[in-house]
Design a protein around this motif. Structure first.
Motif, PDB file in Angstrom:
ATOM      1  N   HIS A  60      -5.492  -3.157  20.152  1.00  0.00           N
ATOM      2  CA  HIS A  60      -4.813  -4.410  19.912  1.00  0.00           C
ATOM      3  C   HIS A  60      -3.634  -4.524  20.987  1.00  0.00           C
ATOM      4  N   ASP A  85       2.948  -0.659  21.640  1.00  0.00           N
ATOM      5  CA  ASP A  85       3.104   0.776  21.437  1.00  0.00           C
ATOM      6  C   ASP A  85       1.752   1.194  21.686  1.00  0.00           C
ATOM      7  N   HIS A  86       0.877   0.185  21.739  1.00  0.00           N
ATOM      8  CA  HIS A  86      -0.596   0.593  22.215  1.00  0.00           C
ATOM      9  C   HIS A  86      -1.044   0.456  23.480  1.00  0.00           C
ATOM     10  N   ASP A 123      -3.885  -0.430  13.982  1.00  0.00           N
ATOM     11  CA  ASP A 123      -3.035  -0.638  13.137  1.00  0.00           C
ATOM     12  C   ASP A 123      -3.851  -1.452  11.924  1.00  0.00           C
ATOM     13  N   HIS A 157      -1.514   5.304  14.181  1.00  0.00           N
ATOM     14  CA  HIS A 157      -0.164   5.715  13.979  1.00  0.00           C
ATOM     15  C   HIS A 157      -0.124   7.169  13.420  1.00  0.00           C
TER      16      HIS A 157
HETATM   17 ZN   LIG Z   1       1.189  -0.314  16.102  1.00  0.00          ZN
END
Ligand SMILES: [Zn+2]
Length: 256
Positions: free
Chosen positions: A40, A44-45, A133, A171
């Protein structure tokens, strides 16, 4: 919180966040990467997608590629900027139905809810599914402003229906035979969402619904709500559950 990226043959799933750019580039320096698949759009990705795509000369795929900068990614709220750092601009290509290279094949399964761009990648040959996520914990939880609990529950069931052998999340968490856990989370979300809708119909105030639906961990939730400038909260869950509730079935559908 750990952030995961996975190399499947020469297909890279996710890229980590800006503050770990150096070790990520270093770890992948001598590896062949023919495509980057983002689970996505969140920072953080996708934080190192630009650098990796430039260095390895490969495309970056994102579902709803035109929505990369939505959901607060362009102007990160202070907590996001502090935790993960900014996303260097890149131009993602629209996610194809499957991404294939070097004998490996990933099926891109739409899995919106947490993000409208969220995708699960299913490696049919191994039975591994990479879920970003979609699954962080097994319960109904706080959601982001744009989160859609109903859609999230449908996505969880869609991925469970693949009967994956293993789930590798965004994660750190890796789960064998994840279908029952995915279905459990979907059920918990639907129950919490339905409960919210019923109470709202009785005129119960949103904050009070939050306390009924989520009886425990109230202080942590309020702290996270404050810390995230209200982007992440259980109140968001309740509001979204009510606002986005599926319309009741028509009489015809019920009688059929
Ligand atoms: Zn994330």
């Amino acid at each position: 919180m750990d952030v995961s990226a996975y190399l499947v043959g020469d297909l890279l799933i996710d890229t980590g966040f800006a503050y770990v750019r150096e070790p990520v580039l270093e770890a992948l320096r001598d590896r062949k990467i023919s495509a980057i698949c983002c689970t996505h759009s969140h920072e953080d990705h996708t934080g190192n997608a630009a650098a990796l795509s430039r260095i390895h000369g490969c495309p970056v795929y994102l579902r709803h590629a035109d929505q990369l900068w939505e959901e607060g990614v362009r102007d990160l709220a202070p907590y996001r900027l502090t935790w993960w750092g900014p996303v260097e601009p890149f131009s993602p290509l629209e996610m194809p139905e499957t991404v294939e290279s070097g004998g490996r094949r990933l099926r891109a399964v739409p899995a919106p809810g947490h993000s409208s761009t969220q995708t699960a990648f299913f490696d049919e040959a191994s039975g591994d599914v990479f879920t970003g996520d979609l699954f962080v914990s097994p319960g109904a939880t706080a959601v982001l402003n744009w989160g859609n609990p109903w859609e999230e529950a449908r996505s969880l069931r869609r991925v469970a229906a693949l009967r994956p052998r293993r789930m590798l999340t965004g994660h750190g968490l890796i789960v064998d035979d994840p279908a029952p856990l995915l279905e459990l989370k979907a059920t918990r979300i639907e129950e919490a969402a339905r409960h919210s809708v019923d109470m709202a119909a009785e005129g119960v105030a949103p904050r009070k619904i939050v306390r009924k639906v989520f009886p425990r961990g109230r202080r942590k939730d309020r702290f996270l709500e404050f810390l995230t400038s209200r982007q992440f909260s259980r109140l968001n869950f309740v509001m979204a559950a009510v606002r986005l509730a599926p319309r009741p079935a028509t009489t015809t559908a019920v009688q059929r």
